[in-house]
Design a protein around this motif. Structure first.
Motif, PDB file in Angstrom:
ATOM      1  N   ASP A 298       0.861  -1.180   0.000  1.00 52.61           N
ATOM      2  CA  ASP A 298       0.000   0.000   0.000  1.00 52.61           C
ATOM      3  C   ASP A 298       0.899   1.233   0.000  1.00 52.61           C
ATOM      4  O   ASP A 298       1.988   1.213   0.557  1.00 52.61           O
ATOM      5  N   ASN A 299       0.468   2.284  -0.618  1.00 51.72           N
ATOM      6  CA  ASN A 299       1.304   3.478  -0.668  1.00 51.72           C
ATOM      7  C   ASN A 299       0.460   4.723  -0.451  1.00 51.72           C
ATOM      8  O   ASN A 299      -0.738   4.744  -0.733  1.00 51.72           O
ATOM      9  N   ILE A 300       1.104   5.768   0.025  1.00 54.56           N
ATOM     10  CA  ILE A 300       0.400   7.020   0.337  1.00 54.56           C
ATOM     11  C   ILE A 300       0.206   7.833  -0.935  1.00 54.56           C
ATOM     12  O   ILE A 300       1.169   8.149  -1.638  1.00 54.56           O
ATOM     13  N   ILE A 301      -1.030   8.180  -1.230  1.00 57.39           N
ATOM     14  CA  ILE A 301      -1.359   9.001  -2.385  1.00 57.39           C
ATOM     15  C   ILE A 301      -1.373  10.474  -2.007  1.00 57.39           C
ATOM     16  O   ILE A 301      -0.832  11.322  -2.712  1.00 57.39           O
ATOM     17  N   ASP A 302      -1.992  10.776  -0.870  1.00 56.00           N
ATOM     18  CA  ASP A 302      -2.131  12.167  -0.463  1.00 56.00           C
ATOM     19  C   ASP A 302      -2.288  12.220   1.052  1.00 56.00           C
ATOM     20  O   ASP A 302      -2.735  11.245   1.665  1.00 56.00           O
ATOM     21  N   PHE A 303      -1.896  13.350   1.652  1.00 53.91           N
ATOM     22  CA  PHE A 303      -2.157  13.554   3.067  1.00 53.91           C
ATOM     23  C   PHE A 303      -2.353  15.040   3.310  1.00 53.91           C
ATOM     24  O   PHE A 303      -1.953  15.892   2.510  1.00 53.91           O
ATOM     25  N   SER A 304      -3.020  15.357   4.419  1.00 56.14           N
ATOM     26  CA  SER A 304      -3.270  16.761   4.753  1.00 56.14           C
ATOM     27  C   SER A 304      -3.318  16.902   6.264  1.00 56.14           C
ATOM     28  O   SER A 304      -3.735  15.983   6.984  1.00 56.14           O
ATOM     29  N   VAL A 305      -2.871  18.071   6.728  1.00 55.37           N
ATOM     30  CA  VAL A 305      -2.774  18.354   8.155  1.00 55.37           C
ATOM     31  C   VAL A 305      -3.659  19.543   8.491  1.00 55.37           C
ATOM     32  O   VAL A 305      -3.545  20.605   7.864  1.00 55.37           O
ATOM     33  N   GLY A 306      -4.555  19.361   9.480  1.00 51.47           N
ATOM     34  CA  GLY A 306      -5.347  20.477   9.987  1.00 51.47           C
ATOM     35  C   GLY A 306      -4.653  21.108  11.178  1.00 51.47           C
ATOM     36  O   GLY A 306      -3.427  21.034  11.306  1.00 51.47           O
ATOM     37  N   CYS A 307      -5.409  21.707  12.067  1.00 51.74           N
ATOM     38  CA  CYS A 307      -4.789  22.304  13.242  1.00 51.74           C
ATOM     39  C   CYS A 307      -4.305  21.221  14.206  1.00 51.74           C
ATOM     40  O   CYS A 307      -3.157  21.245  14.654  1.00 51.74           O
ATOM     41  N   PHE A 308      -5.184  20.243  14.504  1.00 50.72           N
ATOM     42  CA  PHE A 308      -4.811  19.159  15.411  1.00 50.72           C
ATOM     43  C   PHE A 308      -5.176  17.782  14.857  1.00 50.72           C
ATOM     44  O   PHE A 308      -5.082  16.792  15.570  1.00 50.72           O
ATOM     45  N   ASN A 310      -5.236  14.938  11.275  1.00 50.94           N
ATOM     46  CA  ASN A 310      -4.490  14.568  10.076  1.00 50.94           C
ATOM     47  C   ASN A 310      -5.245  13.473   9.326  1.00 50.94           C
ATOM     48  O   ASN A 310      -5.829  12.578   9.942  1.00 50.94           O
ATOM     49  N   LEU A 311      -5.198  13.530   7.998  1.00 51.89           N
ATOM     50  CA  LEU A 311      -5.828  12.519   7.170  1.00 51.89           C
ATOM     51  C   LEU A 311      -4.847  12.050   6.105  1.00 51.89           C
ATOM     52  O   LEU A 311      -4.069  12.846   5.569  1.00 51.89           O
ATOM     53  N   ILE A 312      -4.891  10.748   5.811  1.00 54.67           N
ATOM     54  CA  ILE A 312      -4.019  10.141   4.805  1.00 54.67           C
ATOM     55  C   ILE A 312      -4.872   9.295   3.879  1.00 54.67           C
ATOM     56  O   ILE A 312      -5.773   8.578   4.324  1.00 54.67           O
ATOM     57  N   LEU A 313      -4.590   9.365   2.588  1.00 53.22           N
ATOM     58  CA  LEU A 313      -5.269   8.546   1.595  1.00 53.22           C
ATOM     59  C   LEU A 313      -4.245   7.617   0.957  1.00 53.22           C
ATOM     60  O   LEU A 313      -3.182   8.059   0.525  1.00 53.22           O
ATOM     61  N   THR A 314      -4.553   6.307   0.907  1.00 58.06           N
ATOM     62  CA  THR A 314      -3.611   5.338   0.360  1.00 58.06           C
ATOM     63  C   THR A 314      -4.183   4.671  -0.884  1.00 58.06           C
ATOM     64  O   THR A 314      -5.361   4.821  -1.208  1.00 58.06           O
ATOM     65  N   SER A 315      -3.325   3.907  -1.562  1.00 55.50           N
ATOM     66  CA  SER A 315      -3.695   3.331  -2.846  1.00 55.50           C
ATOM     67  C   SER A 315      -4.608   2.116  -2.744  1.00 55.50           C
ATOM     68  O   SER A 315      -5.086   1.630  -3.768  1.00 55.50           O
ATOM     69  N   LYS A 316      -4.881   1.602  -1.567  1.00 54.59           N
ATOM     70  CA  LYS A 316      -5.660   0.364  -1.422  1.00 54.59           C
ATOM     71  C   LYS A 316      -7.060   0.379  -2.064  1.00 54.59           C
ATOM     72  O   LYS A 316      -7.402  -0.620  -2.701  1.00 54.59           O
ATOM     73  N   PRO A 317      -7.948   1.329  -1.835  1.00 60.18           N
ATOM     74  CA  PRO A 317      -7.761   2.604  -1.135  1.00 60.18           C
ATOM     75  C   PRO A 317      -8.194   2.525   0.335  1.00 60.18           C
ATOM     76  O   PRO A 317      -9.095   1.777   0.685  1.00 60.18           O
TER      77      PRO A 317
END
Length: 591
Positions: A298-308, A310-317
């Motif tokens: 599985d690999n990381i496609i995208d990620f984003s950080v808010g104030c406190f 975090n979200l990560i999207l992977t290829s699985k998905p």
């Protein structure tokens, strides 16, 4: 039709009028006045902060939801087409395809904080006013110029601009932070800044109260780092992205030892405030976020950080999250804070088979998951072509078509940034590195001009890459070629030069730049100078990879003249001074 999923705090600004204050389970986002043309276009990017959210569409237009506006949504009134938006906590920045940056905010334009002003024109060095990238921090904005210089504007109360906060608490014009910069990193709730140079050396400044700059245990008590400081002990690999939050920073690293589908890993540093680190204890240097959810295949496609959070999207998905969840910003269906990464149930997506085209944008305490098929290795080609060809003050060559149309060009170097999804480009490099010069020539010519005969086995190896590049030729034609106009006349030094086709070479160490072989039309026979161009192409290509000229090749005066024109156009004599000397020496020895 847009595909946008929303969850989290529905206030400041209010995005849904008939939904609760906190939306804890993902729901589909729909624009008001859906019939308006701008809203019928596909989403290109979403950027969100505490006070506002901007939606950028493929057609270069954007709309804004803001707590400071009486009208939501509101069209952003900028005449130039937009290529990127970046929303901070107290500011907004907009980058146009012409390289201008329009920004607003209390620290940018205190007299009228709700009005966009062109801050790129405020750079004192007039040769440094074409901007390639932007990023907004909490109360500052950062600019990366085409000359690879980093500038900052806005608040410097924590030294986030790299200067002493007592002598320079803020600035209302961009100031030079550092030269020779390849990327700038910050975050919409961050008062910290990272600058990366081409040698993968990382420098940081700004708020370090919770160790979020990753300087190590010995410097954890330094609240302000007011001078750009080199970050030691960073993880091995290529730094793809760093996103900063209020009390932590997260880094995405790609393993350079893997040629195909290189593994990507996340590292965090700072205070585990609201469990935003993805690990139980505070850390003062970048430490890997380990979880069984990040499987080997599985690999990381995208990620984003808010104030406190975090979200990560992977290829699985898979959608993975951790951190604060007080307003449902993790989309779990509850408001329980998560200290370690957990898998979140993905909503039913219409384009699930193309998960790599989905992206995440985290605001202060809300989140967007959206479909944007236009972000690809070559998504910026059309925008960069327009940017280079429309700015006459930067053009140094005039094209004239047979019908008399004049088209300006900027050194014929069609730069395009490969900021995202570079796997296919790296795959191309791997394929070419194992091929002969002849096969490499065939690959380049097939990809960029469709004029080369190539054996079926070799074609199958690059088929995927060809499919990814199929729009390049039509894009170029649309911008600077008429549909029925194949030949151009170049006026230079009171002479006219005609060329029949584009020969585009991607240099291995840069992955950008295109070489156009040009010859003087003495015979009026296309076959004659096409053959000459092919010979020049082979010489140039062989030299790119070997820094030599083949022993068995015959150098003619016509070849020297043609390559001299190319060298002069691209100023290659400055970066690679030995090619022309090698040609002259070989010509003299042969005669």
């Amino acid at each position: 039709m847009n595909e946008i999923i929303f969850f989290g705090k529905n206030e400041y600004p209010e995005l849904f009028k008939n939904e609760p204050y906190s939306i804890i389970k993902p729901i589909q986002f729909k624009f008001e006045n859906e019939n308006e043309n701008e809203n019928e276009k596909q989403i290109k990017q979403i950027s969100t902060g505490d006070y506002s959210t901007i939606f950028l569409f493929k057609n270069g237009k954007a709309i804004e939801y803001s707590r400071n506006s009486k009208q939501n949504p509101k069209k952003i009134q900028i005449e130039e087409n937009i290529q990127k938006v970046s929303v901070g906590d107290e500011n907004e920045a907009i980058l146009t395809i012409k390289g201008n940056v329009f920004a607003k905010g209390y620290n940018i334009n205190p007299d009228n904080p709700n009005e966009f002003i062109n801050i790129s024109t405020l750079i004192e060095d007039t040769n440094d006013r074409v901007i390639e990238d932007i990023i907004s921090g909490d109360s500052s904005i950062y600019l990366l110029t085409s000359n690879q210089n980093a500038y900052g504007i806005g608040s410097n109360n924590y030294g986030q601009l790299g200067f002493d906060s007592k002598t320079l608490p803020k600035t209302e014009k961009p100031i030079l932070m550092m030269k020779n910069v390849s990327k700038i990193f910050s975050g919409n709730n961050s008062r910290s800044t990272f600058l990366l140079n081409p040698n993968q050396e990382l420098f940081g400044c700004g708020l370090n109260e919770y160790g979020k700059l990753g300087l190590g245990e010995s410097r954890k008590r330094e609240t302000k780092i007011q001078k750009l400081t080199k970050i030691q002990n960073i993880p091995k690999g290529k730094i793809i992205d760093i996103q900063c939050a209020y009390s932590h920073s997260i880094m995405l690293i790609e393993d350079e030892n893997q040629n195909q589908n290189p593994k990507r890993k996340l590292y965090s540093t700072g205070r585990s405030f609201f469990n935003g680190l993805g690990q139980d204890e505070d850390t003062y240097e970048f430490t890997e976020i380990k979880s069984s959810l990040f499987e080997n295949d599985d690999n990381i496609i995208d990620f984003s950080v808010g104030c406190f959070h975090n979200l990560i999207l992977t290829s699985k998905p898979k959608l993975i999250g951790f951190g604060d969840n007080s307003h449902g910003e993790l989309g779990t269906g509850d408001t329980n804070t998560q200290s370690i990464p957990i898998q979140i149930e993905l909503p039913k997506l219409r384009f699930n088979e193309n998960i790599s085209n989905y992206h995440i944008s985290c605001g202060y305490d809300n989140s967007f998951l959206y479909y944007s098929p236009f972000i690809s290795p070559f998504s910026n080609l059309e925008e960069d072509l327009i940017k280079l060809f429309e700015r006459k003050e930067f053009c140094d060559i005039s094209f004239k078509t047979k019908n008399g149309e004049i088209i300006e060009a900027h050194k014929l170097i069609l730069k395009y940034r490969l900021n995202q999804n570079q796997n296919q480009i790296e795959k191309l490099q791997e394929i070419i590195s194992n091929k002969s010069i002849k096969e490499s020539n065939q690959i380049f010519e097939m990809i960029y001009s469709n004029n080369s005969k190539i054996n079926p086995k070799l074609y199958s190896e690059i088929k995927e890459i060809i499919n990814s590049n199929e729009k390049i030729e039509e894009t170029m034609k649309r911008i600077y070629l008429n549909e029925n106009e194949k030949d151009f006349i170049i006026e230079r030094k009171e002479k006219q030069y005609k060329f029949p086709k584009l020969i585009l070479i991607m240099r291995s160490e840069l992955y950008r730049g295109m070489f156009l072989s040009v010859t003087e039309d003495k015979s009026n026979k296309v076959t004659d100078y096409s053959e000459l161009s092919n010979k020049s192409f082979q010489i140039f290509e062989y030299w790119i990879y070997s820094n030599q000229i083949k022993d068995d090749i015959q150098i003619t005066q016509e070849i020297i003249e043609e390559i001299e024109i190319g060298i002069d156009y691209f100023q290659l004599n400055q970066t690679n001074p030995n090619l022309f000397d090698l040609l002259i020496n070989k010509f003299n020895n042969q005669n």
